[in-house]
Scaffold this active site. Structure first.
Site, PDB file in Angstrom:
ATOM      1  N   TYR A 110       0.839  -1.209   0.000  1.00  0.00           N
ATOM      2  CA  TYR A 110       0.000   0.000   0.000  1.00  0.00           C
ATOM      3  C   TYR A 110       0.875   1.262   0.000  1.00  0.00           C
ATOM      4  O   TYR A 110       0.657   2.190  -0.778  1.00  0.00           O
ATOM      5  CB  TYR A 110      -0.905  -0.046   1.234  1.00  0.00           C
ATOM      6  N   ILE A 127      -9.325   7.904   8.136  1.00  0.00           N
ATOM      7  CA  ILE A 127     -10.675   8.394   7.841  1.00  0.00           C
ATOM      8  C   ILE A 127     -11.673   7.250   8.052  1.00  0.00           C
ATOM      9  O   ILE A 127     -11.417   6.119   7.626  1.00  0.00           O
ATOM     10  CB  ILE A 127     -10.776   8.906   6.380  1.00  0.00           C
TER      11      ILE A 127
HETATM   12  N1  LIG Z   1      -9.953   5.678   4.792  1.00  0.00           N
HETATM   13  C1  LIG Z   1      -8.730   6.087   5.081  1.00  0.00           C
HETATM   14  O1  LIG Z   1      -8.325   6.174   6.262  1.00  0.00           O
HETATM   15  C2  LIG Z   1      -7.798   6.516   3.974  1.00  0.00           C
HETATM   16  C3  LIG Z   1      -6.594   7.142   4.340  1.00  0.00           C
HETATM   17  C4  LIG Z   1      -5.712   7.533   3.343  1.00  0.00           C
HETATM   18  C5  LIG Z   1      -6.020   7.309   2.010  1.00  0.00           C
HETATM   19  N2  LIG Z   1      -7.180   6.696   1.685  1.00  0.00           N
HETATM   20  C6  LIG Z   1      -7.437   6.491   0.255  1.00  0.00           C
HETATM   21  O2  LIG Z   1      -8.660   7.075  -0.098  1.00  0.00           O
HETATM   22  C7  LIG Z   1      -9.224   6.367  -1.211  1.00  0.00           C
HETATM   23  C8  LIG Z   1     -10.672   6.018  -0.891  1.00  0.00           C
HETATM   24  O3  LIG Z   1     -10.685   5.149   0.212  1.00  0.00           O
HETATM   25  P1  LIG Z   1     -11.942   5.003   1.191  1.00  0.00           P
HETATM   26  O4  LIG Z   1     -11.413   5.045   2.568  1.00  0.00           O
HETATM   27  O5  LIG Z   1     -13.023   5.893   0.762  1.00  0.00           O
HETATM   28  O6  LIG Z   1     -12.286   3.462   0.915  1.00  0.00           O
HETATM   29  P2  LIG Z   1     -13.634   2.758   0.429  1.00  0.00           P
HETATM   30  O7  LIG Z   1     -13.300   1.314   0.469  1.00  0.00           O
HETATM   31  O8  LIG Z   1     -14.793   3.268   1.190  1.00  0.00           O
HETATM   32  O9  LIG Z   1     -13.776   3.248  -1.083  1.00  0.00           O
HETATM   33  C9  LIG Z   1     -12.930   2.787  -2.102  1.00  0.00           C
HETATM   34  C10 LIG Z   1     -13.748   2.701  -3.377  1.00  0.00           C
HETATM   35  O10 LIG Z   1     -12.882   2.328  -4.437  1.00  0.00           O
HETATM   36  C11 LIG Z   1     -13.542   1.346  -5.228  1.00  0.00           C
HETATM   37  N3  LIG Z   1     -12.581   0.502  -5.916  1.00  0.00           N
HETATM   38  C12 LIG Z   1     -11.642  -0.302  -5.378  1.00  0.00           C
HETATM   39  N4  LIG Z   1     -10.961  -0.947  -6.333  1.00  0.00           N
HETATM   40  C13 LIG Z   1     -11.505  -0.542  -7.521  1.00  0.00           C
HETATM   41  C14 LIG Z   1     -11.229  -0.866  -8.875  1.00  0.00           C
HETATM   42  N5  LIG Z   1     -10.272  -1.740  -9.195  1.00  0.00           N
HETATM   43  N6  LIG Z   1     -11.949  -0.255  -9.832  1.00  0.00           N
HETATM   44  C15 LIG Z   1     -12.936   0.612  -9.517  1.00  0.00           C
HETATM   45  N7  LIG Z   1     -13.245   0.957  -8.243  1.00  0.00           N
HETATM   46  C16 LIG Z   1     -12.529   0.379  -7.259  1.00  0.00           C
HETATM   47  C17 LIG Z   1     -14.354   0.541  -4.224  1.00  0.00           C
HETATM   48  O11 LIG Z   1     -15.404  -0.191  -4.851  1.00  0.00           O
HETATM   49  C18 LIG Z   1     -14.852   1.642  -3.301  1.00  0.00           C
HETATM   50  O12 LIG Z   1     -16.090   2.177  -3.738  1.00  0.00           O
HETATM   51  C19 LIG Z   1      -8.318   5.159  -1.456  1.00  0.00           C
HETATM   52  O13 LIG Z   1      -7.424   5.468  -2.506  1.00  0.00           O
HETATM   53  C20 LIG Z   1      -7.574   5.030  -0.152  1.00  0.00           C
HETATM   54  O14 LIG Z   1      -6.320   4.401  -0.318  1.00  0.00           O
HETATM   55  C21 LIG Z   1      -8.085   6.292   2.628  1.00  0.00           C
END
Ligand SMILES: NC(=O)c1ccc[n+]([C@@H]2O[C@H](COP(=O)([O-])OP(=O)(O)OC[C@H]3O[C@@H](n4cnc5c(N)ncnc54)[C@H](O)[C@@H]3O)[C@@H](O)[C@H]2O)c1
Length: 254
Positions: free
Chosen positions: A156, A189
């Site tokens: 990651y 988050i």
């Molecule tokens: N939640 C956290 O604490 C956090 C922190 C830092 C970064 N992020 C980043 O934020 C972004 C969103 O994460 P989130 O927390 O909202 O997670 P989440 O799991 O709620 O949302 C991720 C979305 O991406 C979609 N997805 C995954 N693989 C896919 C693919 N191959 N093709 C199309 N869609 C795909 C999923 O279906 C989902 O709707 C990610 O890139 C994650 O790495 C999240």
């Protein structure tokens, strides 16, 4: 105070990962700012829910069920959106394994979604913006993991570090076209990605993260959506190649 710099009326925004969490909150906020939304995700029911949320507030959204690792599907969706003003490349997956347990296929899958998926979105957006002469904004999703070492997060972290390099490189290359490229690097988050499913374990994990934040809380998807909106709109018109860190002031504990 004139807030017209935040007005996206008449602009088209494309959001990947729009079916859940940060992507959904960002799409809803961009629509609230006036943009017409194109929503992409592999989760079609989730996409439709996001589109319904936007429609309920009087906004317009079209859904594109697709996998971001499928470059041609993404290209076709961007083409149907017409000239893009904003791309928010949010889709991503979590994967944990220690360095010694990491298999080649784990690394390939995480890089395919979290790096190549973002690369495809950036390439298609920049292509659309250059072809139409639009001075657009591209926002990528990095993470606090991009420059910290956390147990189990090698794949990651590597992918998120690569997203930062992509963001900075494209900012340099696309800047002369008036295209801005910035990343958001959230802290913890509260989304399905960080949901441990066990309420007690979840509460403990969140409390531990909150203790490391001067604000004493973890983030909500809306905290990140506001950062995305800021980078997407004219309020940040002199900002490019930057990494915005909405993380509650957390300095990672390890
Ligand atoms: N939640 C956290 O604490 C956090 C922190 C830092 C970064 N992020 C980043 O934020 C972004 C969103 O994460 P989130 O927390 O909202 O997670 P989440 O799991 O709620 O949302 C991720 C979305 O991406 C979609 N997805 C995954 N693989 C896919 C693919 N191959 N093709 C199309 N869609 C795909 C999923 O279906 C989902 O709707 C990610 O890139 C994650 O790495 C999240």
């Amino acid at each position: 105070m004139n807030l017209s710099a935040y007005d996206l009326t008449g602009r088209t925004a494309f959001v990947t990962g729009a079916a859940s969490g940060i992507g959904r909150a960002s799409a809803v906020l961009l629509a609230r700012a006036g943009a017409t939304l194109h929503l992409a995700d592999r989760d079609e029911p989730g996409l439709k829910e996001t589109a319904a949320l936007i429609a309920r507030e009087g906004g317009t959204a079209r859904v594109h069920p697709l996998d971001v690792t499928d470059r041609s599907a993404l290209a076709a969706a961007v083409d149907t959106a017409g000239p893009l003003h904003v791309m928010a490349a949010v889709a991503g997956i979590m994967h944990t394994s220690t360095v010694l347990e990491t298999r080649e296929e784990d690394l390939d899958r995480v890089l395919a979604v979290n790096f190549k998926g973002v690369l495809h979105a950036c390439q298609e957006a920049a292509r659309s913006m250059i072809a139409s002469g639009t001075r657009g904004s591209i926002v990528t999703m990095a993470s606090g993991a991009m420059d910290t070492a956390s147990p189990g997060l090698l794949c990651y972290s590597v992918a998120k570090a690569a997203v930062v390099q992509l963001t900075k490189t494209l900012a340099v290359e696309a800047g002369p076209h008036g295209i801005r490229v910035n990343a958001v690097a959230p802290g913890w988050i509260r989304t399905p990605m960080t949901d441990r499913h066990e309420p007690a374990a979840q509460e403990q994990a969140e409390a531990a993260m909150a203790r490391h934040s001067p604000l004493r809380r973890v983030g909500e998807p809306e905290d990140i959506a506001h950062a995305v909106l800021h980078l997407a709109c004219d309020a940040s018109s002199f900002t490019t190649g930057q990494i915005l860190r909405p993380n509650g002031g957390v300095a990672m504990p390890w």
